[in-house]
Design an enzyme around this catalytic site. Sequence first.
Site, PDB file in Angstrom:
ATOM      1  N   GLU A 115      29.065  -7.548 -36.305  1.00 21.22           N
ATOM      2  CA  GLU A 115      28.718  -6.129 -36.248  1.00 21.22           C
ATOM      3  C   GLU A 115      29.369  -5.445 -35.047  1.00 21.22           C
ATOM      4  O   GLU A 115      29.900  -4.334 -35.163  1.00 21.22           O
ATOM      5  CB  GLU A 115      27.195  -5.968 -36.199  1.00 21.22           C
ATOM      6  CG  GLU A 115      26.521  -6.374 -37.505  1.00 21.22           C
ATOM      7  CD  GLU A 115      25.021  -6.189 -37.476  1.00 21.22           C
ATOM      8  OE1 GLU A 115      24.547  -5.196 -38.054  1.00 21.22           O
ATOM      9  OE2 GLU A 115      24.327  -7.024 -36.872  1.00 21.22           O
ATOM     10  N   GLU A 135      21.981 -12.423 -41.814  1.00 27.70           N
ATOM     11  CA  GLU A 135      20.637 -11.990 -41.420  1.00 27.70           C
ATOM     12  C   GLU A 135      19.596 -12.121 -42.525  1.00 27.70           C
ATOM     13  O   GLU A 135      18.423 -12.406 -42.243  1.00 27.70           O
ATOM     14  CB  GLU A 135      20.674 -10.533 -40.940  1.00 27.70           C
ATOM     15  CG  GLU A 135      21.270 -10.327 -39.567  1.00 27.70           C
ATOM     16  CD  GLU A 135      22.781 -10.196 -39.573  1.00 27.70           C
ATOM     17  OE1 GLU A 135      23.347  -9.851 -38.525  1.00 27.70           O
ATOM     18  OE2 GLU A 135      23.409 -10.444 -40.625  1.00 27.70           O
TER      19      GLU A 135
END
Length: 709
Positions: A115, A135
């Site tokens: 990210e 995630e």
Amino acid sequence: MAELEVKMEVGSDGVAVIIISNPPVNAFAVSIIAWLKEKISEAMSRDDVKAIVLTGKNGKFSGGFDINVFQKVQRTGNLSLLPDLSIDLVVNRIEDAKKPMVVAIEGLALGAGLEVSMGCHARIAAPKAQLGLPELSLGIIPGAGGTQRLPRLVGLPKAIDMMLTSKPVLSEEGKKLGLIDAIVPPQQLLKVSRQWALDIAEKRKPWTRSLHRTDKIGSLSEALEIIKVVRQQVKRSVSNMPQHQACLDVIQEGVVLGGYHGVLKEGKVFNELVVSDTSKGLCHVFFSQRATSKVPNVTDIGLKPRPMKKVAVIGGGLMGSGIATALIISNINVVLKEVNSEYLTKGIKMIETNVRGLVARKTLAQSAADKALSKIKGVLDYSEFKDVDMVIEIEKVCPPHCILATNTSTIDLNLVGEKLRSQDRVVGVHFFSPAHMMPLLEIVRTEKTSAQAILDLMAVGKVIKKVPVIVGNCTGFAVNRTFFPYKQSAHILLHLGVDLFRIDKVISSFGLPMGPFKLEDLTGYGVAKAVGKEFATAFPDRTFNSPVVDLLIKNGRNGKNNGKGYYIYEKGSKPKPDPLVLPIIEESRKLANLMPRGQPVFITDQEIVEMVLFPVVNEACRVLEEQIVVRASDLDIASVLGMSFPRYRGGIIFWADLVGSKHIYASLKKWSKNYGNFYKPSRILEERAMNGVPLSAPVSSPTGSRARL
């Protein structure tokens, strides 16, 4: 030892290289994030810095956010423990910075690591670097802009697939997708990244902010249709977990309202999910698996595992061939001993079939399969046993260091050891079938098993890609002992008048891969009878002898083995409930005579779940009290890996603590009055329910059981 730090080095070319160090995978700990913000601010304020390169130390960029923080948040409910990674760091300080930032990726960029990388203005990677957003496997969604930037870089279908499956891609595929701008050899990575950053600063290369891109999203109608189709698939496949639909909600918000709106919604949803029961359960399983590697008085006394180069396996049946397969695909030489050439040929063929199956499923390369099969040697005598490091069931022909292991789950290991000279080398290695695929390995120790033997077996377990859990010696060991009431409680419900197909459906909806009756069909009725007899002998005060299995066998049924059981099994089609089994069930109900006044009980779906699984929790409490396992979390991970208890529920004890011991105790007490001792609450369950102590709390002192550790 490498330190936890973020360093900055400014070169004569005007490029500031910021290096993250937090071994082993450079996780974004709270302190790392704070220091990273400081270094970026410093680089932005310095006149001698034209551009920035962000990288990680020791051949890795970053494995993601430090998930130890999630545990603290879940324990306390305090969301303020989570740093502002998304807006303050990735958006404000990186993506919207006045100087360009390029990330140099080697090894991996996972979770927050990817990210942060996607917030940079270019991504340069070494070959074979792993890139992914895992995630959802922890019950959350990407929380630092990943739900918005990944679709804008690789397109909506691929981005959704990467997030929902938690599967990474290598940098080579990332380059084709548009996630990576260039792939260069590791030794040139920093040099190329520095030049790329300067080229952006001097407008020779584009200055790209991925959050603002829309070219790969497609039209609004196309994007919404893609999301709609995936929603329907998710509803069918993972209906019990909220994070998948939540991820799609957040992606859709960004598609409809723009990337920044999507980032804001992502943060809100992330905070809701991180404290959900699903995320708590999945994080608990993650940490429980790690904890199995720490065993008091074994792993903390300075011993080192001995190499395991050659193992003898006695018998090439279903389990023996599976164990041999697990060993040879992990580069361990195996001697397979059989009683005659016919059985030996069959055993070798079963191993070859196992290996071919792994190749077909693309979990093993053909070259690795060929190498594995070269490591098996079939024998009819003991001449090859003189230099083996581990053997099953034999002693006289083995060297003095050899571990004497057994895979039995029904014979008392103390009785096995009584007849051997070297009782400190006797240990159980309980695989779950099929042994070359199931991930759990119970390592069973007696009171005389040495720490060295246990440590050696733990090391072998890791080499063959199993999760080793140390357990004590008792009937069924830890997992089968804990779950023996599972099928018995289902049989009690059946004899109380509850439809067996409804029971199976409800238990499957709870999250187990199949219900108890379909499982009984799969394992075969001979196994059901043999195992039932063992537990009835060991625990006569709390077993239910169901008449139905004998009646099914008498009727010519043997489950999947002959295509007829509770279900009908036809090649190429799914099992179908067999209405012809119902008269047999009625006959069994009359014999058992459990139904109150001869009438079926009325029961809700929730009560079915509780009446099937609360007795399992009850037995798990006894296993903890007798210290059959080192810690409660070992039983949790064992239930997930050995019995496929739903991972997102955290394991049998974790789930029980979420339900609450008071409710479990009160329910069992009520049922024991109505239906007998099978449901009688254990002493430790009663004690903890009365005192409000979690079932997962450590047991203070061992009981008199010979099975204790």
